[in-house]
Design an enzyme around this catalytic site. Sequence first.
Site, PDB file in Angstrom:
ATOM      1  N   ASP A  91     -25.943 -26.977  12.213  1.00 20.69           N
ATOM      2  CA  ASP A  91     -26.075 -26.296  13.495  1.00 20.69           C
ATOM      3  C   ASP A  91     -25.454 -27.188  14.567  1.00 20.69           C
ATOM      4  O   ASP A  91     -25.073 -28.323  14.286  1.00 20.69           O
ATOM      5  CB  ASP A  91     -27.532 -25.910  13.808  1.00 20.69           C
ATOM      6  CG  ASP A  91     -28.498 -27.081  13.835  1.00 20.69           C
ATOM      7  OD1 ASP A  91     -28.090 -28.222  13.519  1.00 20.69           O
ATOM      8  OD2 ASP A  91     -29.668 -26.875  14.184  1.00 20.69           O
ATOM      9  N   TYR A  93     -24.520 -29.774  17.628  1.00 19.82           N
ATOM     10  CA  TYR A  93     -25.127 -31.009  18.122  1.00 19.82           C
ATOM     11  C   TYR A  93     -26.186 -30.646  19.166  1.00 19.82           C
ATOM     12  O   TYR A  93     -25.901 -29.892  20.100  1.00 19.82           O
ATOM     13  CB  TYR A  93     -24.082 -31.890  18.795  1.00 19.82           C
ATOM     14  CG  TYR A  93     -23.029 -32.482  17.899  1.00 19.82           C
ATOM     15  CD1 TYR A  93     -23.340 -33.454  16.949  1.00 19.82           C
ATOM     16  CD2 TYR A  93     -21.688 -32.095  18.028  1.00 19.82           C
ATOM     17  CE1 TYR A  93     -22.352 -34.018  16.153  1.00 19.82           C
ATOM     18  CE2 TYR A  93     -20.696 -32.657  17.237  1.00 19.82           C
ATOM     19  CZ  TYR A  93     -21.029 -33.609  16.298  1.00 19.82           C
ATOM     20  OH  TYR A  93     -20.055 -34.166  15.507  1.00 19.82           O
ATOM     21  N   PHE A 104     -18.891 -30.188  13.997  1.00 18.09           N
ATOM     22  CA  PHE A 104     -18.542 -31.612  14.024  1.00 18.09           C
ATOM     23  C   PHE A 104     -17.663 -32.016  15.207  1.00 18.09           C
ATOM     24  O   PHE A 104     -17.500 -33.200  15.471  1.00 18.09           O
ATOM     25  CB  PHE A 104     -17.890 -32.057  12.702  1.00 18.09           C
ATOM     26  CG  PHE A 104     -18.781 -31.903  11.513  1.00 18.09           C
ATOM     27  CD1 PHE A 104     -19.819 -32.786  11.282  1.00 18.09           C
ATOM     28  CD2 PHE A 104     -18.605 -30.846  10.632  1.00 18.09           C
ATOM     29  CE1 PHE A 104     -20.664 -32.627  10.192  1.00 18.09           C
ATOM     30  CE2 PHE A 104     -19.444 -30.674   9.543  1.00 18.09           C
ATOM     31  CZ  PHE A 104     -20.476 -31.559   9.321  1.00 18.09           C
ATOM     32  N   HIS A 218     -23.628 -35.639   2.948  1.00 17.17           N
ATOM     33  CA  HIS A 218     -23.328 -35.387   4.358  1.00 17.17           C
ATOM     34  C   HIS A 218     -22.859 -36.673   5.039  1.00 17.17           C
ATOM     35  O   HIS A 218     -23.270 -37.772   4.654  1.00 17.17           O
ATOM     36  CB  HIS A 218     -24.599 -34.881   5.041  1.00 17.17           C
ATOM     37  CG  HIS A 218     -24.380 -34.214   6.345  1.00 17.17           C
ATOM     38  ND1 HIS A 218     -24.263 -34.911   7.522  1.00 17.17           N
ATOM     39  CD2 HIS A 218     -24.255 -32.910   6.665  1.00 17.17           C
ATOM     40  CE1 HIS A 218     -24.078 -34.058   8.512  1.00 17.17           C
ATOM     41  NE2 HIS A 218     -24.062 -32.838   8.024  1.00 17.17           N
TER      42      HIS A 218
END
Length: 257
Positions: A91, A93, A104, A218
Amino acid sequence: MTTDQPQLFSYSGSTAPDTPFPFAAPARLADLMAPDWAEVLAPVRTQLEEIASELEAERRAGQHILPSPENILRVFQRPLASARVLIVGQDPYPTPGHAVGLSFSVGKEVRPLPRSLNNIFAELHTDTGITPSPSGDLSAWADQGVVLMNRVLTVRAGEAGSHRKRGWEEVTELAVRALAARRRPDGTRVPLVAVLWGRDAQGIVPFLGGAPTVESAHPSPLSASRGFFGSRPFSRVNELLVQQGAQPVDWRLGAVR
């Protein structure tokens, strides 16, 4: 978002400006996104209106919703037809000023960069030899057909994961299925590679219809050392694109090799 773990802070700032959510009724999807995306997302038009109503109720209750309203559907503004890579985030930031509607990515002016993005850039350099620019703006990738899509497209400031189970998952599932379902006139698959970092992203595998994937841990600081570093995602993506007869992605972001 950029981490599989809860955010380690809370937000107590002022609420965001009272800008309408553009996908509230009676807006037309064709006015908000590329025409081919508007066509494939038409079945969730009512759901988007319901999400907009929930977000407005939260905002009236004093919550700060991220990203800004005009950026929530930004991932769909470039044509579906041009997509060749999908990079899936969790989701947005939750830090005010960071979320820009592309997974990202952050704005050009953001310093310091989020830690997950720093780890992505470190792996980019190790994998390809590219030294990224200081900017965390990934729109140059998006311009080449890299779809930077979060599974959930909004978040409350300071509360990672706060808009899960609000309906976004169904919207982005339909988007992923549409990406994977594209076919050439001869019936062969349109080239696509999905980059799946972490368990949340890897949950979309059933929607990909067998499209090739690049999977690892991740890039969050909490998990990057457990399989993200050394995974060579950028060169692997390009190898898989070439195998499908597509051009590789130029992963440079205004930097010199």
